[in-house]
Design an enzyme around this catalytic site. Sequence first.
Site, PDB file in Angstrom:
ATOM      1  N   CYS A  61     -17.270 -21.996  29.958  1.00  0.00           N
ATOM      2  CA  CYS A  61     -16.831 -20.865  29.344  1.00  0.00           C
ATOM      3  C   CYS A  61     -17.482 -20.556  27.968  1.00  0.00           C
ATOM      4  O   CYS A  61     -17.567 -19.504  27.533  1.00  0.00           O
ATOM      5  CB  CYS A  61     -15.133 -20.826  29.228  1.00  0.00           C
ATOM      6  SG  CYS A  61     -14.576 -22.374  28.441  1.00  0.00           S
TER       7      CYS A  61
ATOM      8  N   GLU B  49      -6.560 -18.502  28.903  1.00  0.00           N
ATOM      9  CA  GLU B  49      -7.698 -19.184  28.351  1.00  0.00           C
ATOM     10  C   GLU B  49      -8.807 -18.305  29.216  1.00  0.00           C
ATOM     11  O   GLU B  49      -8.925 -18.756  30.434  1.00  0.00           O
ATOM     12  CB  GLU B  49      -7.617 -20.574  28.240  1.00  0.00           C
ATOM     13  CG  GLU B  49      -7.036 -21.116  26.929  1.00  0.00           C
ATOM     14  CD  GLU B  49      -5.444 -21.262  27.010  1.00  0.00           C
ATOM     15  OE1 GLU B  49      -4.959 -21.251  28.177  1.00  0.00           O
ATOM     16  OE2 GLU B  49      -4.845 -21.668  26.024  1.00  0.00           O
TER      17      GLU B  49
ATOM     18  N   GLU C 271     -20.612 -12.003  31.392  1.00  0.00           N
ATOM     19  CA  GLU C 271     -20.503 -13.541  31.437  1.00  0.00           C
ATOM     20  C   GLU C 271     -21.097 -14.022  32.965  1.00  0.00           C
ATOM     21  O   GLU C 271     -20.533 -13.460  33.933  1.00  0.00           O
ATOM     22  CB  GLU C 271     -18.926 -14.054  31.648  1.00  0.00           C
ATOM     23  CG  GLU C 271     -18.883 -15.439  31.703  1.00  0.00           C
ATOM     24  CD  GLU C 271     -17.426 -16.049  31.682  1.00  0.00           C
ATOM     25  OE1 GLU C 271     -16.644 -15.730  32.365  1.00  0.00           O
ATOM     26  OE2 GLU C 271     -17.274 -17.203  31.014  1.00  0.00           O
TER      27      GLU C 271
ATOM     28  N   LYS D 117      -1.948 -25.418  39.923  1.00  0.00           N
ATOM     29  CA  LYS D 117      -2.428 -24.786  40.969  1.00  0.00           C
ATOM     30  C   LYS D 117      -3.889 -24.935  40.801  1.00  0.00           C
ATOM     31  O   LYS D 117      -4.476 -24.244  39.956  1.00  0.00           O
ATOM     32  CB  LYS D 117      -2.078 -23.194  41.396  1.00  0.00           C
ATOM     33  CG  LYS D 117      -2.324 -22.965  42.871  1.00  0.00           C
ATOM     34  CD  LYS D 117      -2.972 -21.757  43.085  1.00  0.00           C
ATOM     35  CE  LYS D 117      -4.375 -21.066  42.379  1.00  0.00           C
ATOM     36  NZ  LYS D 117      -5.551 -21.651  42.993  1.00  0.00           N
TER      37      LYS D 117
HETATM   38  P1  NAD Z   1     -10.658 -17.193  38.422  1.00  0.00           P
HETATM   39  O1  NAD Z   1      -9.996 -16.100  37.572  1.00  0.00           O
HETATM   40  O2  NAD Z   1     -11.370 -16.512  39.601  1.00  0.00           O
HETATM   41  O3  NAD Z   1      -9.583 -18.289  38.945  1.00  0.00           O
HETATM   42  C1  NAD Z   1      -8.942 -19.060  38.191  1.00  0.00           C
HETATM   43  C2  NAD Z   1      -7.808 -19.510  38.929  1.00  0.00           C
HETATM   44  O4  NAD Z   1      -6.814 -18.347  39.075  1.00  0.00           O
HETATM   45  C3  NAD Z   1      -7.896 -20.231  40.262  1.00  0.00           C
HETATM   46  O5  NAD Z   1      -6.833 -21.044  40.273  1.00  0.00           O
HETATM   47  C4  NAD Z   1      -7.535 -19.005  41.067  1.00  0.00           C
HETATM   48  O6  NAD Z   1      -7.303 -19.486  42.383  1.00  0.00           O
HETATM   49  C5  NAD Z   1      -6.522 -18.153  40.374  1.00  0.00           C
HETATM   50  N1  NAD Z   1      -6.277 -16.925  40.739  1.00  0.00           N
HETATM   51  C6  NAD Z   1      -7.133 -16.022  41.311  1.00  0.00           C
HETATM   52  N2  NAD Z   1      -6.591 -14.833  41.609  1.00  0.00           N
HETATM   53  C7  NAD Z   1      -5.546 -14.983  41.230  1.00  0.00           C
HETATM   54  C8  NAD Z   1      -4.201 -13.976  41.210  1.00  0.00           C
HETATM   55  N3  NAD Z   1      -4.324 -12.768  41.712  1.00  0.00           N
HETATM   56  N4  NAD Z   1      -3.081 -14.535  40.803  1.00  0.00           N
HETATM   57  C9  NAD Z   1      -2.939 -15.691  40.433  1.00  0.00           C
HETATM   58  N5  NAD Z   1      -3.710 -16.762  40.244  1.00  0.00           N
HETATM   59  C10 NAD Z   1      -5.070 -16.357  40.560  1.00  0.00           C
HETATM   60  O7  NAD Z   1     -11.800 -17.852  37.385  1.00  0.00           O
HETATM   61  P2  NAD Z   1     -12.674 -18.821  38.028  1.00  0.00           P
HETATM   62  O8  NAD Z   1     -13.873 -18.405  38.864  1.00  0.00           O
HETATM   63  O9  NAD Z   1     -11.890 -19.809  38.749  1.00  0.00           O
HETATM   64  O10 NAD Z   1     -12.916 -19.742  36.634  1.00  0.00           O
HETATM   65  C11 NAD Z   1     -14.234 -19.235  35.836  1.00  0.00           C
HETATM   66  C12 NAD Z   1     -13.615 -18.407  34.847  1.00  0.00           C
HETATM   67  O11 NAD Z   1     -12.689 -19.436  34.016  1.00  0.00           O
HETATM   68  C13 NAD Z   1     -14.788 -18.097  33.832  1.00  0.00           C
HETATM   69  O12 NAD Z   1     -14.519 -16.754  33.468  1.00  0.00           O
HETATM   70  C14 NAD Z   1     -14.527 -19.054  32.807  1.00  0.00           C
HETATM   71  O13 NAD Z   1     -14.942 -18.744  31.390  1.00  0.00           O
HETATM   72  C15 NAD Z   1     -12.976 -19.156  32.690  1.00  0.00           C
HETATM   73  N6  NAD Z   1     -12.592 -20.510  32.076  1.00  0.00           N
HETATM   74  C16 NAD Z   1     -12.288 -20.393  30.622  1.00  0.00           C
HETATM   75  C17 NAD Z   1     -11.938 -21.424  29.987  1.00  0.00           C
HETATM   76  C18 NAD Z   1     -11.297 -21.361  28.295  1.00  0.00           C
HETATM   77  O14 NAD Z   1     -10.714 -22.469  28.061  1.00  0.00           O
HETATM   78  N7  NAD Z   1     -11.166 -20.130  27.798  1.00  0.00           N
HETATM   79  C19 NAD Z   1     -12.285 -22.649  30.421  1.00  0.00           C
HETATM   80  C20 NAD Z   1     -12.855 -22.854  31.649  1.00  0.00           C
HETATM   81  C21 NAD Z   1     -13.017 -21.608  32.360  1.00  0.00           C
END
Ligand code: NAD
Length: 495
Positions: free
Chosen positions: A299, A264, A398, A188
């Site tokens: 991240c 992650e 962040e 997804k």
């Molecule tokens: P997000 O948590 O908003 O969304 C991530 C994914 O989760 C998306 O596909 C989103 O549609 C889905 N999602 C959102 N709500 C959900 C729910 N209730 N149930 C299930 N899935 C849901 O994050 P984002 O804004 O897309 O990404 C940014 C974040 O990702 C930052 O915090 C960044 O640090 C982190 N990140 C971490 C790593 C790592 O390896 N640690 C790498 C890249 C990004």
Amino acid sequence: MTTTLWHERAAALKMDGRAFIDGQRRWAKSAQQFDNFSPVDGRNLGAVARCQSDDVDLAVVAARCAFDDGRWAGLAPAARKRVLIKFADLVLKYGDELALLETLDMGKPIKYSLSVDVNSTANCLRWYGEAIDKIYDEIAPTGSDSLALITREPVGVVAAIVPWNYPMIMAAWKIAPALAAGNSVILKPSEKSPLTALRLAEIALEAGIPAGVFNVLPGYGHEAGAALALHMDVDCIGFTGSTKIGKQILQMAGQSNLKRAWTELGGKSANIVCADCPDLDAAVDAAIGSIYFNQGESCNAPSRLFVEASIKDKFLEKALAMMPNFQPGDPLDETTVMGAIVDATQLKTVMGYIEAGKSEGAKLLSGGEQVKLESGGYYVAPTLFDQVDSGMKIAREEIFGPVLSVLSFTDINDAIREANASSFGLQAAVWTADLSRAIKTARALRAGTVHVNQYDGDDITVPFGGYKQSGNGRDKSLHAFDKYTELKTTWIRIS
Ligand code: NAD
């Protein structure tokens, strides 16, 4: 390629927002769609399927059937290897198209979509393909009257939920080890950047991954994402995203079938530069280059910079001289190094943090404003705050944008204590010529990765993940197989 040619290609590009289930493109069962806008210029790239729980059910049934009948899991590892290597080759073959989709969808410069995102994705698929037929199982050193085999088996149906900042790479970090190990996968992508994931599914089929083994469901997190996390027939979830949603994923796993849930999550990485730093220019390059790379939407961006007080003025002078190199430009111009912020919501978040920095008393030395408004897209100038205090919002939370917070220290132990006084623990760095100090500091920093005299250590062979609220999983390296395999013991009596 010239900027004009990239724009012509962008105008001619056909985008297909339909889901990919059981080897076929299809709209959501409900026929609902959402519009996908480009952050480059605000234009509507087209409609995308808004998948929900009934689409998730369909994909899970397809993935489960494919797993149970062994069309993929039952192949010899060497056979899966051949297909994954072909998949990697095709990613490179379609590299220009994938790079263009990535840039239009999430705003990063085409230069990096090509050189980083496409290449890393292909490399990741190839590496896990190459690895899978070289891993042996174990025989335990038990007594002579029995044989105990310790074997790895695929977990079954894996759901991968990924963010928008590196849409292809984040997907590859999950799907490559999961597929190599023999699982069926449902990916997804983020609703903000679904296009390359959907194209990858077609490419996987072309490479020979059987229908049903790799499915892609675009949609909103609280709909398609939550339905996957709550599904009783999904065995494992690989999640990359925010800490807030990561916590919900763990709850949903517990609320449903206790699926294995790997997270992650976010970061607020500390970069500590001591006065005896062996190469100040390299430290400045790394600090500035790493925070503004990918528009600060990384991240592991070193967003908290701790500089020893005696060298801070010199450091900042050099840092400010680099700012003109990072002014946002047209993402389709191959000379641009900083592109657009992913969407209007993220732009508002970043600008909100900049306002918080100002109102809490940090000193704005550069940037701080939205630029390129005439483009119709979302661009923020590289922003640098000095005189930041650890208690300020911009030092604790962040931001996920091109904003650097500079703090200073006189005693390295204070810097380590402040670096660790964070709910995150993704990455950190220390710059010093003193080997003992480097090792002691690296040991003391509570982070999944610590860099010494660099910030760009990165290779598919090493694990990537965090301590504390930066998550519990590790992407990359052979350790990723632990997430997508079950460990089985088989006792055999010898009579
Ligand atoms: P997000 O948590 O908003 O969304 C991530 C994914 O989760 C998306 O596909 C989103 O549609 C889905 N999602 C959102 N709500 C959900 C729910 N209730 N149930 C299930 N899935 C849901 O994050 P984002 O804004 O897309 O990404 C940014 C974040 O990702 C930052 O915090 C960044 O640090 C982190 N990140 C971490 C790593 C790592 O390896 N640690 C790498 C890249 C990004």
